[in-house]
Motif scaffolding. Structure first.
Motif, PDB file in Angstrom:
ATOM      1  N   GLN A 124      -2.652  -8.770  -4.789  1.00  0.00           N
ATOM      2  CA  GLN A 124      -3.213  -8.653  -6.137  1.00  0.00           C
ATOM      3  C   GLN A 124      -3.107  -7.254  -6.738  1.00  0.00           C
ATOM      4  O   GLN A 124      -3.233  -7.107  -7.955  1.00  0.00           O
ATOM      5  N   ASP A 125      -2.884  -6.231  -5.915  1.00  0.00           N
ATOM      6  CA  ASP A 125      -2.787  -4.876  -6.470  1.00  0.00           C
ATOM      7  C   ASP A 125      -1.390  -4.545  -6.989  1.00  0.00           C
ATOM      8  O   ASP A 125      -1.173  -3.486  -7.579  1.00  0.00           O
ATOM      9  N   GLN A 144       0.843  -1.207   0.000  1.00  0.00           N
ATOM     10  CA  GLN A 144       0.000   0.000   0.000  1.00  0.00           C
ATOM     11  C   GLN A 144       0.873   1.250   0.000  1.00  0.00           C
ATOM     12  O   GLN A 144       0.587   2.230  -0.708  1.00  0.00           O
ATOM     13  N   GLU A 194       1.765  -4.617  -9.508  1.00  0.00           N
ATOM     14  CA  GLU A 194       1.838  -4.777 -10.964  1.00  0.00           C
ATOM     15  C   GLU A 194       2.375  -6.156 -11.333  1.00  0.00           C
ATOM     16  O   GLU A 194       2.010  -6.740 -12.337  1.00  0.00           O
ATOM     17  N   LEU A 208       2.233   1.781  -3.508  1.00  0.00           N
ATOM     18  CA  LEU A 208       1.194   2.270  -4.427  1.00  0.00           C
ATOM     19  C   LEU A 208       0.883   3.740  -4.146  1.00  0.00           C
ATOM     20  O   LEU A 208       0.778   4.551  -5.074  1.00  0.00           O
TER      21      LEU A 208
END
Ligand code: B16
Ligand code: MG
Length: 231
Positions: A195-196, A176, A198, A179
């Protein structure tokens, strides 16, 4: 945008200190009569020391004064430091030495963004302290992961824009942070959890560096580990 830096988490990405954290927290929880499982320990990945202690105290429904919390955290840390004393370069995950050598050859800066105040001791034990162009000082980071501060601090120190950096993390909290820092992201671990990211690889030795470094017009042409290699 060309990738100019790779910024690594330590615990769970370059080595497995999670087991030592588990043993030290487990001993403390047991003294306090609080059940503490390996699943509980998973939730502490990337979470700083006091945050981890508070998770355990909350699990046991305990509210303690600040001085007592500090004493418990210090005890856990002493135990943890005894355990990491036994670490050697053999504890470095497979593939890390080769990965660092390739990054150096390509003049891509290497940064460390670990929440651990013990990170300098661990990288020394692993024999990789000279590989880093910058190591974040966890004691000087005001907001821990999932806040992006540590990743932004490392990027700034390396003189790169966040979009020119790839962050590598095994924890959800750390991902997190990457990102929210606006960096490219690689997750190490379970793709369903991370899953977030790349790109997700089960282990750092599986990372496909050419694909990860390939960014077209600031955007990846495709997402995920099945992306075609660069032409
Ligand atoms: P310390 P990382 C994190 O390291 C660990 O994942 C986390 O379990 C630990 O509580 C935290 O460091 C603080 O560690 O007590 O040594 O300062 O994953 O960010 O490299
Ligand atoms: Mg980690």
């Amino acid at each position: 945008m060309i990738i100019k830096a790779m910024i690594f988490d330590l615990d769970g990405v370059l080595t497995d200190t999670a087991e030592y954290h588990y043993q030290a927290w487990s001993a403390l929880a047991s003294e306090l009569g609080i059940p503490f499982s390996r699943e509980d320990n998973e939730q502490l990945k990337g979470v700083d020391r006091m945050g981890s202690l508070d998770f355990i105290l909350a699990k046991g429904g305990l509210r303690l004064p600040e001085a007592e919390r500090q004493r418990l955290a210090d005890n856990k840390n002493r135990h943890y430091q005894q355990l990491i004393e036994t670490m050697t370069p053999m504890d470095l995950f497979d593939g890390v030495t080769e990965l660092f050598a390739t990054l150096k050859a390509r003049q891509i800066a290497i940064g460390l963004a670990s929440s651990s105040k013990n990170a300098p001791m661990v990288i020394e034990r692993l024999g990789i302290e000279d590989a880093f162009d910058y190591v974040a000082d966890a004691a000087k980071i005001a907001k821990g992961k999932p806040h992006p501060e540590i990743f932004l601090t490392v990027a700034k120190a390396l003189g790169v824009h966040p979009q020119e950096a790839v962050g590598v993390e095994d924890s959800l909290a750390g991902l997190q942070g990457i990102l929210d820092a606006g960096m490219h992201s690689v997750g190490i671990g379970d793709g369903r959890v991370l899953q977030d990211a790349e790109w997700v690889y089960p282990h750092i030795s599986a990372m496909e560096l050419d694909k990860v470094l390939w960014v077209k017009n600031g955007e990846r042409s495709e997402r995920g580990v099945n992306c075609s290699p660069p032409p």
